[in-house]
Design a protein around this motif. Structure first.
Motif, PDB file in Angstrom:
ATOM      1  N   GLY A 547       0.780  -1.309  -0.014  1.00  0.00           N
ATOM      2  CA  GLY A 547      -0.136  -0.161  -0.019  1.00  0.00           C
ATOM      3  C   GLY A 547       0.975   1.220   0.220  1.00  0.00           C
ATOM      4  N   VAL A 548       2.135   1.175   0.112  1.00  0.00           N
ATOM      5  CA  VAL A 548       2.792   2.470   0.265  1.00  0.00           C
ATOM      6  C   VAL A 548       2.766   3.336  -1.099  1.00  0.00           C
ATOM      7  N   LYS A 549       3.004   2.669  -2.016  1.00  0.00           N
ATOM      8  CA  LYS A 549       2.856   3.230  -3.361  1.00  0.00           C
ATOM      9  C   LYS A 549       1.481   4.161  -3.473  1.00  0.00           C
ATOM     10  N   GLU A 550       0.319   3.583  -3.089  1.00  0.00           N
ATOM     11  CA  GLU A 550      -0.761   4.033  -3.140  1.00  0.00           C
ATOM     12  C   GLU A 550      -0.894   5.131  -2.351  1.00  0.00           C
ATOM     13  N   GLN A 551      -0.293   5.386  -1.182  1.00  0.00           N
ATOM     14  CA  GLN A 551      -0.333   6.564  -0.392  1.00  0.00           C
ATOM     15  C   GLN A 551       0.524   7.494  -0.826  1.00  0.00           C
ATOM     16  N   LEU A 552       1.542   7.178  -1.274  1.00  0.00           N
ATOM     17  CA  LEU A 552       2.439   8.154  -1.946  1.00  0.00           C
ATOM     18  C   LEU A 552       1.727   8.989  -3.213  1.00  0.00           C
ATOM     19  N   ASP A 553       1.124   7.886  -4.044  1.00  0.00           N
ATOM     20  CA  ASP A 553       0.419   8.467  -5.216  1.00  0.00           C
ATOM     21  C   ASP A 553      -0.747   9.595  -4.691  1.00  0.00           C
ATOM     22  N   ALA A 554      -1.290   9.259  -3.668  1.00  0.00           N
ATOM     23  CA  ALA A 554      -2.427  10.108  -3.285  1.00  0.00           C
ATOM     24  C   ALA A 554      -1.750  11.550  -2.714  1.00  0.00           C
ATOM     25  N   LEU A 555      -0.628  11.532  -2.007  1.00  0.00           N
ATOM     26  CA  LEU A 555      -0.045  12.578  -1.493  1.00  0.00           C
ATOM     27  C   LEU A 555       0.421  13.391  -2.602  1.00  0.00           C
ATOM     28  N   CYS A 556       0.958  12.795  -3.588  1.00  0.00           N
ATOM     29  CA  CYS A 556       1.283  13.434  -5.094  1.00  0.00           C
ATOM     30  C   CYS A 556       0.526  14.344  -5.349  1.00  0.00           C
ATOM     31  N   TYR A 557      -0.682  13.760  -5.719  1.00  0.00           N
ATOM     32  CA  TYR A 557      -1.954  14.582  -6.428  1.00  0.00           C
ATOM     33  C   TYR A 557      -2.375  15.553  -5.326  1.00  0.00           C
ATOM     34  N   VAL A 558      -2.293  15.212  -4.176  1.00  0.00           N
ATOM     35  CA  VAL A 558      -2.914  16.318  -3.159  1.00  0.00           C
ATOM     36  C   VAL A 558      -2.142  17.416  -3.510  1.00  0.00           C
ATOM     37  N   TYR A 559      -0.724  17.380  -3.316  1.00  0.00           N
ATOM     38  CA  TYR A 559       0.161  18.428  -3.558  1.00  0.00           C
ATOM     39  C   TYR A 559       0.066  18.940  -4.749  1.00  0.00           C
ATOM     40  N   ALA A 560      -0.160  18.383  -5.862  1.00  0.00           N
ATOM     41  CA  ALA A 560      -0.015  19.154  -7.173  1.00  0.00           C
ATOM     42  C   ALA A 560      -1.400  19.936  -7.543  1.00  0.00           C
ATOM     43  N   SER A 594     -10.560  12.367   1.322  1.00  0.00           N
ATOM     44  CA  SER A 594     -11.001  11.291   1.942  1.00  0.00           C
ATOM     45  C   SER A 594     -10.434  10.017   2.141  1.00  0.00           C
ATOM     46  N   LYS A 595      -9.476   9.914   0.968  1.00  0.00           N
ATOM     47  CA  LYS A 595      -8.585   8.726   0.612  1.00  0.00           C
ATOM     48  C   LYS A 595      -7.486   8.909   1.873  1.00  0.00           C
ATOM     49  N   ILE A 596      -7.073  10.135   2.034  1.00  0.00           N
ATOM     50  CA  ILE A 596      -5.787  10.282   2.977  1.00  0.00           C
ATOM     51  C   ILE A 596      -6.356  10.063   4.451  1.00  0.00           C
ATOM     52  N   ARG A 597      -7.637  10.488   4.869  1.00  0.00           N
ATOM     53  CA  ARG A 597      -8.097  10.535   6.213  1.00  0.00           C
ATOM     54  C   ARG A 597      -7.882   9.123   6.842  1.00  0.00           C
ATOM     55  N   PRO A 598      -7.998   7.959   6.664  1.00  0.00           N
ATOM     56  CA  PRO A 598      -7.785   7.056   7.610  1.00  0.00           C
ATOM     57  C   PRO A 598      -6.397   6.762   7.577  1.00  0.00           C
ATOM     58  N   ALA A 600      -4.057   9.146   8.123  1.00  0.00           N
ATOM     59  CA  ALA A 600      -3.309  10.182   8.161  1.00  0.00           C
ATOM     60  C   ALA A 600      -2.232  10.115   9.182  1.00  0.00           C
ATOM     61  N   ILE A 601      -2.833   9.409  10.468  1.00  0.00           N
ATOM     62  CA  ILE A 601      -1.860   9.109  11.591  1.00  0.00           C
ATOM     63  C   ILE A 601      -0.661   8.194  11.325  1.00  0.00           C
ATOM     64  N   ALA A 602      -0.962   7.211  10.484  1.00  0.00           N
ATOM     65  CA  ALA A 602       0.084   6.275   9.977  1.00  0.00           C
ATOM     66  C   ALA A 602       1.206   7.055   9.139  1.00  0.00           C
ATOM     67  N   LEU A 603       0.651   8.187   8.347  1.00  0.00           N
ATOM     68  CA  LEU A 603       1.500   8.511   7.478  1.00  0.00           C
ATOM     69  C   LEU A 603       2.486   9.591   8.138  1.00  0.00           C
ATOM     70  N   VAL A 604       1.973  10.026   9.664  1.00  0.00           N
ATOM     71  CA  VAL A 604       2.884  10.867  10.186  1.00  0.00           C
ATOM     72  C   VAL A 604       3.680  10.182  10.963  1.00  0.00           C
ATOM     73  N   ASP A 605       3.214   8.847  11.585  1.00  0.00           N
ATOM     74  CA  ASP A 605       4.123   7.788  12.093  1.00  0.00           C
ATOM     75  C   ASP A 605       5.306   7.543  11.326  1.00  0.00           C
ATOM     76  N   SER A 606       5.072   7.523  10.034  1.00  0.00           N
ATOM     77  CA  SER A 606       6.557   6.849   9.078  1.00  0.00           C
ATOM     78  C   SER A 606       7.397   7.889   9.303  1.00  0.00           C
ATOM     79  N   PHE A 607       7.085   9.091   9.782  1.00  0.00           N
ATOM     80  CA  PHE A 607       8.274   9.859  10.177  1.00  0.00           C
ATOM     81  C   PHE A 607       9.314   9.383  10.979  1.00  0.00           C
ATOM     82  N   ASN A 608       8.745   8.538  11.926  1.00  0.00           N
ATOM     83  CA  ASN A 608       9.774   7.743  13.005  1.00  0.00           C
ATOM     84  C   ASN A 608      10.116   8.945  13.938  1.00  0.00           C
ATOM     85  N   TYR A 609       9.394  10.026  14.393  1.00  0.00           N
ATOM     86  CA  TYR A 609       9.989  10.986  15.314  1.00  0.00           C
ATOM     87  C   TYR A 609       9.732  10.322  16.795  1.00  0.00           C
TER      88      TYR A 609
END
Lengths: 664, 664
Positions: A547-560, A594-598, A600-609
């Motif tokens: 699922g990693v690629k799918e999340q990055l895809d979504a983030l990329c288009y959110v950014y653009a 809506s796709k990012i929402r569920p 979101a927490i895991a996407l910031v956990d991924s920073f590993n801070y």
């Protein structure tokens, strides 16, 4: 409640493998492993605690940083840390200190501008910290315009020395970090004068303080320039003021790699290409972009976690209120920043590659890509630091009132980050440099000279000036080709329009000055395109993990699409897209949220801070925010006594109607 | 250089009468005279100095504020200042303190919600400061959603008392200013419970501390919530935390103007209309808008003066460099903020009128204009505070590196101002309220109900949906009708588009949530129109003074055309203007900047701020910036010793290679 994960429910919703994403974020398994190990080392060492920082007065705060810095150096030596590990250690200690300048500017300046002989003499001393150095360039009256510096270094052939002097008040060195109280040496920049002739600004190694008792040497006036933005922030740093009163240094302390002064006082250029300095600039700016993604991701991590904890309004039948992260207004401000953090991370990674590429070419005497690389790094420095500073403050506002508390970590994060918009090139000045490069590129489009690197798209100027976006449904905005072409067309058309308007001026420099605000806009359009295109390029790599690629895809288009929405005026006025297509992009953006929402927490956990590194109660990993806020409040010095100091002198006389006779 | 005016040359360029403009800015000759006199009184009293504020640690800082507050009270009494003068005095002291809440919230709450009897009992005590009060509404877990407060006030018919209680940690009162250390009393908000029934949130007067020794009363846990953003800023204020453990108060301490509890415990509504609370809201928000123009004008004054002092680049033949205020990039960021300060000033003036109007109507039982007045003040509070917070930070960046120093005044100005975006209604929540009002207005357009006040333009919906802007030359953008129609058309079309998209949802609430980001944009468009239209209306008044009207004209169009340029996406996507017309607006904007340029310093002089009130070396009246910066640096506590405290413990062992054995 100890040990309970209040965000467990959020973490269970994630649709991708967080451990794999952590590797992607870190850049490699090795980078992840080092960061993970060193950040935990720092977090577990009580010597590095920082939760009391906002409460210390200046002298205590500064002494505390000296203590941490010494402890870090001891740790580095005791554990025999590698250079990479030592650098990570300083990074995770997360407190500006003189060592930043010693390792980050003083040593690189000697490496870059010193002869082999000079390097052999000074670098071992610096590596062992037998001397501590800073980088003394800016002056009270002179910042961006380095060529305007006033300090002089006049060669005295009688004694074979340079006389370093501050001829005016405005020539006082001002701002250098580590200068005020700690540095024993400086690389100081001054106008070289030989035999009455001014050769412009050069670097000199100058000793400032005695290595015996740390007192300033004769002719040196040095001190701290005073308090800066924020409670802790850069107040842990001794940014300094320095005046020279005819200070003499040996001739061999001029950094002579590129130009020399001979024993006879003759000024000479060496055959080392001057373009080498650009290599250093690319390096420094690449680290600034990496820092931007780090600072922004910290703020986003805090705001995202707290948005999942915080509930407000929307209670039905006495049930819990709605998590604020579920509000579309919150998502439309927060998720583009989350996407930006990832975008900056990847463009920073690409800049690392660019630095290697530039270095290799320089070694082969190939300077052809330098102007493009220079413009590109200048623009990306400007773009990412401005967006990060604004983004941190937006994250703070997204945390509501509690974001205003120092314990939220966000005020300090903002105050410590925001000078990045000014140092190493003021962001507007840098964008004007990019604009100059764009105008040059446009003017050469007719000639045989082909644009390279990030500006290569302009080769297709004819197509890009007239192409029409063929998006018809919201989903069409998820095609990389559609997004890229829209951004390329926008950037090209804005640059060409500027060039056309410039051509109406008889004096091109006057035109450039008059139209500079529009030129800045064109530069921003070009830089945003670079970030979008590098994110899209990243997605074309092989990215493992469920699922990693799918999340990055979504983030990329959110950014653009967020950028497209924010700057729709550009896209519409240049006819790159229609109002209908702009509206479809906005619809697509909402679905992406809506796709990012569920996740979101895991996407910031991924920073590993670690919680230590985040330094925020609102952003703590377990989400147990309120008890921690409540506990922390009582630690404020004001709570040491129930009745405040000052009650008898200043409150009681008011309440008792005795103010007229009170001694205030 | 003492006494030399380094900005004299700039002042001589002005093309208008500054003294007349000062009257316009102040609002009247009387207002000018009072402000001028009181601000000079404060500036000349050394007890009110604030230049050392950033260096004090929390306890010292707070005690210092207590001292100033007592000194102010003594001054008010000694000089027999009027209520107006006393209020100005507190304003010019320019330091958040418990008195802000005592005079600004505690007393108004009793006046607005207390019965005549309650007012007769409590107000004289409060006016003489025999008691000091705060406003305890927000809780740790509850901010914007007042109806979600958890604190309870349970009537005990046995004793004729209310039992005030904090049932949970999240019900702890959190944030109220003046609560932590000073207030003896609070108006506390709690859920009223009689006979097991919850009647929602009501206000109660609760004594917190003994009037004898200031110790908290039994059942009261009270303290300060800790450090906040900035060095000084709101750290002079004791924002507090408060828990009630079954605290008993007499029944007559419930504020009973609108609803009562009888001796028998019966809950009753009085015949006083509930809409009265909206009157107070209009009043409070009007003062917030006035504060916005004040804070923004301070920042603009600093940045403008320093931009005239600072020179960078552009030196010809060794002559002086160019003043940074002459760069178009600087002008295009600074002058719209200067124009915004004036715009907010005038819309604030109009809001004062609106408050009078609303009050008179309420007294005549006319509630017809209330929804519009409420939406309008909510929107203007949001618009002006957000723009001001961003504008202050932009001014700080416009001052380059030196803006980061506390002595620039800008970091503190930002930190002290920025909570205005959150308190008295989070800015996004407020815009959603405006949007709700807009959607209601649109839905009623077909019916006989005519929109009134600032939304009256929607009566012309048919025209505004299809009109075409007829601007053909840049100068056409200086016609009030052209500007107004473009802004009205944009606002109307964005609202109507939202309404149309909403109608596609089966569930309107779901639709509102899903489209909320677009609704916020529509609300902003409406609010910007209000500010523009009130500025234009101001220009239609008789404005005396040589050249004053011309300057205000230029500022008005800078404000409007800057917004048009910034939001051109809105105007283009709704077809209100063409790309060509957008480009002409941009051309006109550039000419206006040139027109403002020679008047810039005089336009900020017109604010009539003392150097004390500005609190900024960069913004000092005489422009003698560099010597003052240099002098101030040496006052930092770090400069008390040349060799810093900590050298022997933490620097020497590093330099001497003794770190492994050092005791850290």
């Amino acid at each position: 409640m100890e040990g309970v994960d209040h965000l467990a429910n959020e973490r269970n919703k994630a649709q991708f493998d967080v451990d794999s994403m952590k590797i992607v974020w870190a850049g490699s398994r090795h980078a992840f492993e080092v960061s993970d190990r060193i950040s935990k080392l720092v977090a577990s060492d009580p010597a590095f605690r920082k939760d009391n920082r906002a409460m210390l007065e200046r002298k205590e705060l500064f002494k505390n940083t000296l203590r941490k810095t010494a402890h870090a150096w001891k740790t580095i030596i005791d554990l025999r840390l590698s250079e990479e590990e030592a650098s990570r250690l300083r990074f995770y200690i997360d407190e500006p200190a003189y060592t930043d300048l010693h390792w980050g500017m003083f040593i690189p300046a000697i490496k870059g501008q010193g002869t082999d002989e000079q390097q052999q003499k000074w670098l071992p001393l610096a590596y062992k910290m037998q001397i501590i150095g800073c980088y003394a360039q800016t002056e009270l009256g002179h910042g961006s315009n380095v060529q305007g510096l006033e300090t002089t270094a006049t060669f005295d052939p009688q004694t074979d020395e340079f006389i370093i002097h501050s001829p005016t008040l405005t020539s006082s060195k001002w701002w250098p970090g580590g200068l005020g109280k700690v540095s024993t040496h400086a690389v100081a920049y001054a106008r070289l004068v030989t035999d009455g002739q001014d050769h412009g600004v050069h670097g000199f190694i100058v000793q400032l303080r005695s290595l015996e008792d740390h007192s300033p040497l004769p002719g040196i006036t040095v001190g701290d320039i005073g308090m800066k933005f924020g409670n802790g922030a850069y107040n842990t740093m001794d940014n300094g003021v320095l005046r020279f009163d005819h200070v003499r240094i040996p001739r061999n302390q001029m950094l002579m790699r590129v130009s020399q002064v001979t024993r006879e006082g003759k000024y000479m250029q060496s055959n080392v290409p001057r373009q080498l300095v650009y290599g250093t600039m690319v390096y420094v700016r690449q680290t600034i972009v990496a820092d931007a993604s780090c600072a922004l991701s910290k703020a986003v991590c805090i705001a995202t976690r707290y948005s999942a904890v915080r509930r407000q309004f929307g209670s039905h039948n006495g049930g819990p209120e709605t998590q604020v992260i579920d509000y579309k207004t919150q998502q439309s401000r927060l998720f583009p920043l989350l996407a930006s953090a990832y975008a900056f991370r990847f463009v920073g990674e690409w800049l690392k590659w660019l630095y290697t590429d530039v270095t290799q070419r320089l070694q082969a005497n190939d300077f052809s890509t330098l102007p493009e690389a220079h413009a590109c790094t200048a623009g990306l420095k400007s773009l990412t630091t401005s967006a990060t500073a604004d983004g941190i403050e937006e994250c703070r506002k997204l945390c509501g009132g509690h974001g205003y508390l120092c314990t939220s970590g966000l005020p300090e994060l903002f105050a410590v980050y925001v000078p990045a918009c000014t140092y190493e090139g003021d962001n507007i000045v840098l964008l004007l440099q990019v604009a100059r490069f764009l105008m040059k590129t446009v003017s050469q489009l007719g000639s045989g000279k082909h644009p390279v690197g990030t500006i290569a798209y302009m080769k297709r100027v004819e197509h890009l000036m007239q192409c029409r976006c063929n998006v018809q449904r919201a989903e069409d905005w998820l095609k990389p080709s559609a997004v890229l072409e829209a951004f390329e067309a926008r950037a090209t058309r804005m640059s060409v329009a500027c060039a056309q308007n410039l051509s109406k001026f008889a004096n091109p420099e006057e035109g450039f000055a008059e139209l500079s605000a529009d030129l800045v806009d064109a530069a921003v359009a070009h830089c945003q395109l670079i970030v979008v295109s590098k994110f899209i390029a990243k997605l074309q790599q092989d990215i493992p993990g469920k699922g990693v690629k799918e999340q990055l895809d979504a983030l990329c288009y959110v950014y653009a699409l967020f950028l497209l929405h924010k700057h729709q005026g550009d896209f519409l006025s240049t006819g790159c897209i229609t109002p209908k297509q702009a509206s479809l992009a906005n619809d697509q953006l909402r679905s992406l949220y809506s796709k990012i929402r569920p996740n979101a927490i895991a996407l910031v956990d991924s920073f590993n801070y670690t919680d230590h590194f985040l330094g925020s109660i609102l952003g703590c990993y377990d989400g147990n925010v309120y008890p921690k806020l409540y506990e922390a409040a009582w630690k404020d010095p004001l709570n040491e006594s129930v009745v405040p100091n000052g009650y008898h002198e200043y409150i009681k006389p008011v309440l008792k109607q005795q103010i007229r006779t009170a001694r205030l």
